[in-house]
Write an enzyme that holds these catalytic residues in place. Structure first.
Site, PDB file in Angstrom:
ATOM      1  N   ILE A  18      -0.563   0.393  -0.167  1.00 53.85           N
ATOM      2  CA  ILE A  18      -1.525  -0.529  -0.763  1.00 53.85           C
ATOM      3  C   ILE A  18      -2.729  -0.798   0.148  1.00 53.85           C
ATOM      4  O   ILE A  18      -3.733  -1.336  -0.318  1.00 53.85           O
ATOM      5  CB  ILE A  18      -0.852  -1.862  -1.116  1.00 53.85           C
ATOM      6  CG1 ILE A  18      -0.178  -2.475   0.110  1.00 53.85           C
ATOM      7  CG2 ILE A  18       0.153  -1.670  -2.239  1.00 53.85           C
ATOM      8  CD1 ILE A  18       0.505  -3.815  -0.157  1.00 53.85           C
ATOM      9  N   GLY A  22      -7.109   0.650  10.925  1.00 47.66           N
ATOM     10  CA  GLY A  22      -7.114   1.346  12.202  1.00 47.66           C
ATOM     11  C   GLY A  22      -5.799   1.229  12.937  1.00 47.66           C
ATOM     12  O   GLY A  22      -5.506   2.047  13.810  1.00 47.66           O
ATOM     13  N   VAL A  26      -0.212  -0.244   5.178  1.00 48.86           N
ATOM     14  CA  VAL A  26       0.602  -1.284   4.567  1.00 48.86           C
ATOM     15  C   VAL A  26       1.163  -0.713   3.269  1.00 48.86           C
ATOM     16  O   VAL A  26       0.408  -0.202   2.431  1.00 48.86           O
ATOM     17  CB  VAL A  26      -0.209  -2.572   4.299  1.00 48.86           C
ATOM     18  CG1 VAL A  26       0.676  -3.631   3.638  1.00 48.86           C
ATOM     19  CG2 VAL A  26      -0.800  -3.123   5.590  1.00 48.86           C
ATOM     20  N   LYS A  41       4.527  -3.061   7.097  1.00 50.26           N
ATOM     21  CA  LYS A  41       3.393  -2.704   7.936  1.00 50.26           C
ATOM     22  C   LYS A  41       3.854  -1.648   8.933  1.00 50.26           C
ATOM     23  O   LYS A  41       4.686  -1.908   9.814  1.00 50.26           O
ATOM     24  CB  LYS A  41       2.893  -3.941   8.685  1.00 50.26           C
ATOM     25  CG  LYS A  41       1.788  -3.653   9.676  1.00 50.26           C
ATOM     26  CD  LYS A  41       0.466  -3.405   8.991  1.00 50.26           C
ATOM     27  CE  LYS A  41      -0.656  -3.270   9.996  1.00 50.26           C
ATOM     28  NZ  LYS A  41      -1.968  -3.059   9.348  1.00 50.26           N
ATOM     29  N   ASP A 135      -7.898 -10.381  14.702  1.00 47.64           N
ATOM     30  CA  ASP A 135      -8.436  -9.427  13.724  1.00 47.64           C
ATOM     31  C   ASP A 135      -8.663 -10.115  12.381  1.00 47.64           C
ATOM     32  O   ASP A 135      -8.235  -9.621  11.334  1.00 47.64           O
ATOM     33  CB  ASP A 135      -7.478  -8.242  13.564  1.00 47.64           C
ATOM     34  CG  ASP A 135      -8.120  -7.069  12.828  1.00 47.64           C
ATOM     35  OD1 ASP A 135      -9.369  -6.990  12.846  1.00 47.64           O
ATOM     36  OD2 ASP A 135      -7.386  -6.252  12.243  1.00 47.64           O
TER      37      ASP A 135
END
Length: 474
Positions: A18, A22, A26, A41, A135
């Protein structure tokens, strides 16, 4: 190479990819033990070659699992299989904010402030546990169909390999939201997450990122050296001030914490909602932080209206008068009965009434709690019963003179009437009426001529009217 149907840890089956980034991919997967949908993940294999990464990743995963906040994705499990490190997380039904921005371009200021408040709350929950996200970007902000937001991908950007991946162009999106201190190689702090969230808010309001460039390094250096372009002119000044403070170059000039930023955004969102419902005026400035900013820096904007002091009653606004002051209307005076046991006072004849000047109608302010337009009761004037003291005084001598004049008029009138009647009936003294007088001689007009005759007869009617008396002679 991962593909649909692959199992990790002999428990989690990969169903559909989905998202990609980098740091890895996922997947939507299935926990075959518990029979529930999860998000998997998967990290890049190269990250496992970094010394100490596996231990650090395991420690952060355990810490993230202790965060109990509705805005932070739940972490269920982690592991390493087939030389692939993976993290099992809650599967969130919703779209990433990046997909929404690609579809609609811009968000309204109120919607943006609502999302910023939720994301800042989630960041604060992580910061309390000692976790820095590193992030924050629209791709890591998932929005459920009911509008709530969930922050994902915590703690995976601490690796030293991230700098090399950035230089190679693998994390273009991350470079667009990187803080100046991260771009210069310093350690990321909670203030770095506040900066990145400010960049996300800028993109939601402007429909573009604040800095663009040919490569990630160029974009990162723009965050360090340049000032972002002003937000569109239709953005309220309070919203612009909030975003500018979040994107300050110096971490000390930013919001003191993610919790303070969340409070400022939430108050401003409430002010914008009230403005939209009221349809007038601009949003009031908001008070975002309980502590004052450092000297020489921009003061926080305040959105909550000042409340009255405790114990002091608020004065309702003065209502517009219902009667025009140019044409006052005399108030209605109720009829008053004369005082009991007191004789009425005679009014003078032919005396014109004295005109009283009209009293202006005073309209009291509308009381609080009543609907607008309700009739008000005048309070400045209330009619008083007429007192006998205000009646005109009349002298006793004037009344006596008036009675005498009336008596004289009655006597004179009766005499005149009696005289007229006696002449009309030819009544002689003694009560005998004359009916006819005859003589021997007559005047030219046909009447008796007493001077020219030696003989005269007079017929008289008695008072009882039964017979006449005749007298003859000269």
């Amino acid at each position: 190479m991962l593909s649909p149907g692959v199992q990790l840890g002999n428990r989690y089956r990969l169903d559909e990819r989905i998202a990609s980034g980098g740091m890895g991919d996922v997947w939507r997967g299935t926990d075959q033990v518990l029979g529930r949908t999860v998000a998997v993940k998967s990290l890049l294999p190269a990250l496992l070659d970094e010394p100490g990464f596996a231990e650090r990743f395991r420690g952060e995963a355990r810490t993230m699992a202790t965060i109990n906040h509705p805005g932070v994705v739940d972490v269920y499990d982690f592991g390493n299989d087939q030389h692939i490190a993976f993290l099992i997380m809650e599967y969130v039904e919703g779209d990433p904010l990046s997909a929404t921005l690609s579809r609609v371009g811009r968000l309204t200021p109120a919607r943006t402030m609502a999302l910023v408040a939720q994301a800042a709350d989630a960041l604060h929950a992580a910061h309390v546990k000692g976790i820095v996200h590193r992030d924050v970007k629209p791709g890591n902000l998932l929005v459920r169909p009911n509008g709530t937001l969930v922050l994902t991908d915590f703690g995976i950007a601490r690796s030293e390999l991230v700098g090399q991946l950035t230089a190679a162009g693998s994390v273009l999106g991350t470079a667009s939201y990187i803080s100046p201190e991260q771009a210069t190689g310093q350690v990321a702090t909670p203030a770095s997450d506040v900066y990145a969230l400010g960049v996300v808010a800028y993109q939601c309001l402007a429909g573009r990122r604040p800095f663009e460039g040919d490569n990630p390094l160029d974009i990162a250096m723009r965050h360090v050296r340049e000032t972002p372009r002003p937000l569109p002119s239709d953005i309220p000044p309070q919203v612009c001030a909030l975003v500018e403070r979040a994107m300050a170059k110096d971490p000390k000039d930013r919001w003191q914490s993610a919790a303070v930023l969340a409070g400022a955004a939430r108050q401003l969102k409430a002010a914008l909602s009230r403005q939209a419902r009221g349809g007038a005026g601009q949003a009031a400035p908001i008070s975002a932080a309980p502590a004052s900013p450092a000297p020489g820096r921009a003061a926080p904007i305040s959105a909550a209206p000042a409340s009255p002091a405790p114990g002091r009653a608020q004065v309702p606004p003065r209502a517009a008068p219902l009667v025009s002051p140019a044409a006052p209307v005399a108030p209605h005076r109720p009829a008053t009965a004369p005082p009991p046991n007191r004789p009425p006072v005679a009014q003078p004849l032919n005396r014109p009434p004295v005109a009283q000047p009209p009293r202006p109608t005073v309209v009291a302010p509308a009381a609080a709690g009543y609907p607008r337009g309700a009739a008000t009761v005048p309070s400045a004037y209330s009619p008083q019963p007429t007192s006998s003291r205000n009646a005109p005084k009349r002298s006793r001598s004037g009344m006596v003179f008036l009675v005498i004049v009336l008596g004289v008029l009655v006597v004179v009138c009766s005499g005149v009437v009696s005289y007229k009647l006696r002449n009309s009936l030819n009544v002689m003294p003694g009560g005998v009426s004359v009916s006819a007088v005859t003589s021997e001689a007559l005047r030219p007009d046909g009447r008796d001529d007493p001077a020219g005759t030696a003989y005269r007869r007079l017929d008289q009617l008695r008072p009882d009217g039964d017979e006449t008396i005749t007298s003859e002679g000269r």
